[in-house]
Design an enzyme around this catalytic site. Structure first.
Site: not given
Ligand code: PDD
Length: 293
Positions: A33, A52, A105, A107, A152, A185, A210
């Site tokens: 995101y 990014r 579903r 993995h 991210k 962070e 990040l």
């Protein structure tokens, strides 16, 4: 007219926007995101945010859901439809999320699935310099995240838990601490201190944090004004003894920190460099936020 969300090709009323129950973002947090600030209808540091996004997608081998140009177009359309695109509109934030797609579903990556793109935009309270100058407190907590916080990813459970602990302690943010006692962070911001001799210190952007877009902009503004920056690790004890401390982030801008755990920093008042950085960053946003790092 209510809010509008973009969900995989369609603009839909925010309240009824939904994704499939087998979206891999929902089941595995298999997605990435970005959050981009909006000021006077402009997207602050849009290009570095999209750069990014590209790095995060590459790191997880997720395809771009559409071309970068098309994505920029949709971003503008979402902002417009949420009445955040005019010069006289208030500030806001755009959220965009890309997941690996919808599949039964399992993995392992699906053999064929198209990435799912979701975008939203919302109004945010205007930046209040006086409130910012009062400073905030942070608490320190163990960094319990995976070893790739440089991506991210939407997998934010440790960040969520740490932020909740901070809120319950009456703090603005939690500073996460690695096994060696060094600050990495915040849960949604980068951490900075100022040494007694006026050096700005923030952890190097290795895989443990990040690489914040606000961090990069603040670094550039600081250098332009002749400030010294050390990109290095710092321990909790060094932070508590620092002359100043602050956090940077898309939704935090530059936020001075005046207390770490129970220790006042800089006598519990915001320091001169934090104050100047805050003003420079506010000026940068107000003049369009297009510094291109
Ligand atoms: N968070 N570190 C973490 C873990 C973050 O989640 C963020 C941003 C930052 C600051 O990065 P930037 O300056 O590019 O916003 C640092 C966003 C705002 C969020 O999750 O809402």
């Amino acid at each position: 007219m209510g809010r509008v969300a973009y969900v995989n090709g369609r603009y839909v009323p925010h309240g009824s926007a939904s994704v499939h129950i087998e979206d891999r973002g929902y089941q595995f947090a298999d997605g990435v995101y970005e959050v981009i600030a909006i000021q006077d209808g402009r997207l602050i540091d849009e290009e570095p945010h999209l750069d990014r996004l590209g790095r995060s997608l590459d790191a997880l081998a997720i395809r771009w859901p559409m071309s970068r140009a098309a994505l920029r177009h949709v971003l503008r359309e979402v902002i417009r439809r949420n009445r955040l695109s005019g010069r006289r509109c208030g500030p806001g934030a755009a959220y965009l999320q890309v997941t690996r797609g919808i599949a039964a579903r399992n993995h392992a990556f699906p053999a064929s699935a198209d990435p799912v793109l979701v975008m939203t935009a919302r109004a945010m309270p205007p930046f209040d310099p006086e409130a910012a100058r009062r400073g905030v407190s942070v608490i320190t907590l163990p960094d319990e995240r995976w070893r790739r916080p440089d991506i991210k990813s939407i997998s934010l459970l440790p960040n969520v838990l740490a932020k909740q602990t901070a809120v319950e302690a009456g703090a603005y943010e939690a500073w996460l601490v690695d096994d060696a006692g060094q600050v990495t962070e915040g849960t949604a911001s980068n951490a900075w201190i100022v040494t007694a001799d006026g050096e700005l210190v923030t952890r190097e952007a290795d895989r443990s944090i990040l690489s914040g877009i606000t961090r990069a902009t603040v670094m550039r503004l600081a250098r332009e004004h002749g400030l010294r920056i050390g990109e290095r690790r710092f321990a909790v004890a060094e932070a508590k003894a620092a002359a100043e401390a602050f956090v940077t982030g898309t939704t935090s801008w530059v936020k001075p920190v005046v207390r770490i755990d129970d220790v006042p920093v800089g006598g519990g008042r915001i320091g001169p460099l934090s104050d100047r950085l805050l003003a420079w960053y506010a000026g940068y946003v107000e003049t369009g936020g297009r510094g291109a790092a």
